[in-house]
Write an enzyme that holds these catalytic residues in place. Sequence first.
Site, mmCIF file in Angstrom:
data_model
loop_
_atom_site.group_PDB
_atom_site.id
_atom_site.type_symbol
_atom_site.label_atom_id
_atom_site.label_comp_id
_atom_site.label_asym_id
_atom_site.label_seq_id
_atom_site.Cartn_x
_atom_site.Cartn_y
_atom_site.Cartn_z
ATOM 1 N N ALA A 31 -11.139 -3.650 1.795
ATOM 2 C CA ALA A 31 -11.673 -2.582 2.222
ATOM 3 C C ALA A 31 -10.587 -1.393 2.112
ATOM 4 O O ALA A 31 -10.603 -0.500 3.010
ATOM 5 C CB ALA A 31 -12.561 -2.212 3.300
ATOM 6 N N LEU A 32 -9.854 -1.366 1.179
ATOM 7 C CA LEU A 32 -8.470 -0.552 1.192
ATOM 8 C C LEU A 32 -8.742 0.888 0.941
ATOM 9 O O LEU A 32 -9.852 1.112 0.203
ATOM 10 C CB LEU A 32 -7.681 -0.914 0.044
ATOM 11 N N HIS A 33 -8.247 1.729 1.753
ATOM 12 C CA HIS A 33 -8.291 3.002 1.712
ATOM 13 C C HIS A 33 -6.857 3.667 1.709
ATOM 14 O O HIS A 33 -5.657 3.128 1.714
ATOM 15 C CB HIS A 33 -8.939 3.739 2.639
ATOM 16 N N GLY A 35 -5.082 5.021 3.798
ATOM 17 C CA GLY A 35 -3.875 4.303 4.919
ATOM 18 C C GLY A 35 -3.375 3.411 4.409
ATOM 19 O O GLY A 35 -2.164 3.127 4.411
ATOM 20 N N HIS A 36 -4.053 2.322 3.766
ATOM 21 C CA HIS A 36 -3.424 1.073 3.283
ATOM 22 C C HIS A 36 -2.392 1.496 2.178
ATOM 23 O O HIS A 36 -1.267 0.966 2.290
ATOM 24 C CB HIS A 36 -4.468 0.228 2.765
ATOM 25 N N GLN A 60 -9.935 -12.845 14.914
ATOM 26 C CA GLN A 60 -9.724 -11.849 15.513
ATOM 27 C C GLN A 60 -11.178 -10.814 15.821
ATOM 28 O O GLN A 60 -11.103 -9.772 16.347
ATOM 29 C CB GLN A 60 -8.833 -10.787 14.974
ATOM 30 N N GLU A 149 -0.098 2.832 12.444
ATOM 31 C CA GLU A 149 -0.040 3.469 13.811
ATOM 32 C C GLU A 149 -1.461 3.686 14.351
ATOM 33 O O GLU A 149 -1.468 3.849 15.616
ATOM 34 C CB GLU A 149 0.833 4.710 14.086
ATOM 35 N N LYS A 150 -2.587 3.628 13.344
ATOM 36 C CA LYS A 150 -3.806 3.947 14.022
ATOM 37 C C LYS A 150 -4.184 2.618 14.923
ATOM 38 O O LYS A 150 -4.782 2.858 16.019
ATOM 39 C CB LYS A 150 -4.875 3.728 12.867
ATOM 40 N N SER A 186 -10.198 4.900 8.026
ATOM 41 C CA SER A 186 -10.415 3.378 8.521
ATOM 42 C C SER A 186 -11.572 2.836 7.597
ATOM 43 O O SER A 186 -12.316 3.681 7.156
ATOM 44 C CB SER A 186 -10.910 3.447 10.109
HETATM 45 O O1 PAF Z 1 -5.003 -4.362 10.851
HETATM 46 C C1 PAF Z 1 -5.512 -5.230 10.293
HETATM 47 O O2 PAF Z 1 -6.269 -4.997 9.228
HETATM 48 C C2 PAF Z 1 -5.483 -6.531 10.704
HETATM 49 O O3 PAF Z 1 -5.557 -6.620 12.019
HETATM 50 C C3 PAF Z 1 -4.348 -7.550 10.202
HETATM 51 C C4 PAF Z 1 -3.007 -7.184 10.788
HETATM 52 C C5 PAF Z 1 -4.401 -7.409 8.643
HETATM 53 C C6 PAF Z 1 -4.600 -8.981 10.736
HETATM 54 O O4 PAF Z 1 -5.675 -9.503 10.287
#
Ligand code: PAF
Length: 281
Positions: A31-33, A35-36, A60, A149-150, A186
């Site tokens: 789900a790239l934006h 920021g990525h 997670q 850093e978010k 985000s």
């Molecule tokens: O920040 C994220 O998108 C995730 O927590 C990460 C670091 C890719 C680990 O799954």
Amino acid sequence: MILLRTKKELESFLSLTKNNDEIGLVPTMGALHEGHLSLVSKALSHNQKVIVSIFVNPTQFNNQDDLIKYPKTLEADIELLTQISSELAIFSPTVEEIYADGVKTKSYQFDGLDKVMEGEFRDDHFNGVGTIVEMLLRLTKPTRAYFGEKDFQQLQIIKKMVKLQQLPVTIIGCPIVREPNGLAMSSRNERLTKSMRNEASFIYKTLQTAKLKFGTKSAPKVIEWVQEKFDKHDSLKLEYIEITDVETLTPIQRKQKNVKYRAFVAVYADDVRLIDNIALN
Ligand code: PAF
């Protein structure tokens, strides 16, 4: 662009890199934006080869509903990455491929970094992050790995994990990228209505004023002021505001010289949970 779906494919990609090639890893859950993309650009400027991992990590998520709702947009992500560079390798494995021995979370001693803020509200979340990031680092063997850093608490925890496991990688933290109205980028912003997206600009505006106030007022006074601002807001609900030492993430007692502080917030905008933070000095 090279798409790697299995550990075997990743291994053969790595075996073709030259010995002195430096490798940058940008771990993501897709789900790239922008920021990525800023992390990817930085990685491209530092390293000969860059791997972007796209993997929605089940260990997670403490809330299964959140995991199910997490946007999965691999095709669009590949398209975006291809626009940045045709040289990237994308590692996008399945859950079975990564957790071949079952979906298990490893436990780490994070010295309390995981007990505050996000850790208090998201049980075992950081052990899950540590588990997957350690796996990805061991698999991709990068020279450097890049995190935004978010998720500042995540960044500090990953640095700690790397130290604990003595992994030969440099962890690089990159500044928060914001929408024009100040809202931190985000993947979750996609779930906000247009009007809520505008409303949510209040979060960064409040943090900026909190920063100004921190210059002359005590931390409890600044915290109280932020809480009051959110209490008066109609649609945003503050979950927490903390001011902590950036290294230990322990809440501030009294301001000390030569210690760097940050303010951190988690806020609900309808049912979307947003986090943000700001350097205070
Ligand atoms: O920040 C994220 O998108 C995730 O927590 C990460 C670091 C890719 C680990 O799954």
